[in-house]
Design an enzyme around this catalytic site. Structure first.
Site, mmCIF file in Angstrom:
data_model
loop_
_atom_site.group_PDB
_atom_site.id
_atom_site.type_symbol
_atom_site.label_atom_id
_atom_site.label_comp_id
_atom_site.label_asym_id
_atom_site.label_seq_id
_atom_site.Cartn_x
_atom_site.Cartn_y
_atom_site.Cartn_z
ATOM 1 N N GLU A 215 -6.725 7.662 6.915
ATOM 2 C CA GLU A 215 -6.397 8.443 5.720
ATOM 3 C C GLU A 215 -4.977 9.000 5.860
ATOM 4 O OE1 GLU A 215 -8.167 8.363 3.072
ATOM 5 O OE2 GLU A 215 -9.957 7.464 3.960
ATOM 6 N N SER A 216 -4.119 8.635 4.908
ATOM 7 C CA SER A 216 -2.687 8.912 5.041
ATOM 8 C C SER A 216 -2.363 10.392 5.208
ATOM 9 C CB SER A 216 -1.932 8.342 3.838
ATOM 10 O OG SER A 216 -2.357 8.954 2.634
ATOM 11 N N VAL B 3 -6.346 0.577 5.014
ATOM 12 C CA VAL B 3 -5.084 0.997 5.621
ATOM 13 C C VAL B 3 -4.574 2.199 4.822
ATOM 14 C CG1 VAL B 3 -4.524 -1.302 6.458
ATOM 15 C CG2 VAL B 3 -3.752 -0.634 4.182
ATOM 16 N N CYS C 217 0.828 -1.208 0.000
ATOM 17 C CA CYS C 217 0.000 0.000 0.000
ATOM 18 C C CYS C 217 0.867 1.265 0.000
ATOM 19 C CB CYS C 217 -0.913 0.003 1.221
ATOM 20 S SG CYS C 217 -1.907 1.498 1.360
ATOM 21 N N LYS D 50 -9.691 -9.448 5.355
ATOM 22 C CA LYS D 50 -9.553 -8.551 6.495
ATOM 23 C C LYS D 50 -10.137 -9.189 7.756
ATOM 24 C CE LYS D 50 -10.077 -4.634 3.374
ATOM 25 N NZ LYS D 50 -10.971 -3.543 2.916
#
Length: 218
Positions: A64-65, A52, A12, A39
Site C-alpha cells: 500500500e503506497s 503493486v 501504476c 502476475k
C-alpha cells in the site's frame, strides 16, 4: 544500507508515488516490473493482494503506497516527507485519503468503462474534486504557501502528483477539461514538476499517451 526493492507496474500511479518518495528522501531502490495482466506465481506468494507497489526491505514486505511512504519515513528519518507536527501529519493523511477515494478511485472507474454517461458523470465529479482542492488547500493560503500543507513539500503532494502527471491521458482520450478557476492548483502542479527529485523519475506526456493509447483510443 540494506538494499530496497520495489515491485512496480509502469503505469501504476501508486507505484509512482513510492518512486517520488524515494527520490525526495535521496534513497535508491531496485525496481522489479510486474505484469499485472499475467502476475507471476512467485509474486502472488509475496503479497496476499497481488497488487503493486510492494516494497521489500531487510527481508520484510510492506504494501500500500501511503503505508510504504510512512514506513520509509520511519526507517529512514532523514529528509522526512511527513510533517513531525501531529496536526499537520493528520492533515497530510486526510489529503492522501481524499486523493485515493476521490481522484484515483473515480479515474479508475472511468477508465474501466466505455459507458458515455458514466464518463460524463465522473468528469463532472472530478472537476468538483479539483475545485475543492483549490478552495480548501490554496484559496486561503499566502502566495508563498505553494504546497498542499503550506510552505513545505510533503507526502500529501507526493500522493496527488502522479494523477496530474497522467492528466494528459484524461484530456486526450476521455475529454476531461481542467477547471479554469483552479489557478493555484495548476501552479502547484508546475512547482512540483520542477522539483529536482520529481524530474529524476518523471514520465513525459508522450510516454503516457503512447502507453494508454492502445487501451483507450478505440
Amino acid at each position: 544500507m540494506p538494499p530496497i526493492e520495489l515491485f512496480v507496474a509502469q503505469l501504476c500511479p501508486y507505484a509512482h508515488r513510492v518512486r517520488l518518495a524515494l527520490a525526495e528522501k535521496g534513497l535508491q531502490a531496485t525496481e522489479i516490473e510486474i505484469d499485472l495482466r499475467n502476475k507471476p506465481a512467485w509474486f502472488l506468494k509475496l503479497t496476499p493482494t497481488g497488487k503493486v507497489p510492494l516494497l521489500r526491505h531487510q527481508g520484510q514486505y510492506v504494501r500500500e503506497s501511503s503505508i510504504i511512504c510512512e514506513y520509509l519515513d520511519d526507517a529512514f528519518p532523514e529528509r522526512p516527507i511527513f510533517p513531525r507536527d501531529a496536526q499537520a501529519r493528520a492533515e497530510a493523511r486526510i489529503w492522501i485519503s481524499f486523493a485515493d477515494t476521490q481522484l484515483y478511485a473515480r479515474t479508475a472507474t472511468m477508465m474501466h468503462t466505455s459507458d458515455a454517461m458514466v464518463h460524463k458523470r465522473i468528469k463532472a465529479q472530478l472537476a468538483d474534486d479539483l475545485r475543492f482542492v483549490e478552495q480548501h488547500a490554496f484559496a486561503l493560503r499566502g502566495a508563498d504557501e505553494r504546497f498542499l500543507l503550506g510552505s513545505e513539500f510533503s507526502a500529501a503532494d507526493i500522493a496527488f502528483y502522479p494523477w496530474f502527471e497522467q492528466l494528459c491521458v484524461l484530456e486526450k482520450y476521455l475529454g476531461f477539461v481542467m477547471p479554469t478557476e483552479c489557478e493555484r492548483l495548476l501552479r502547484w502542479q508546475e512547482t512540483v514538476a520542477a522539483r529536482e527529485a520529481v524530474r529524476t523519475c518523471a514520465r513525459s506526456p508522450g510516454f503516457y499517451l503512447e502507453s494508454y493509447g492502445p487501451l483507450l483510443a478505440a
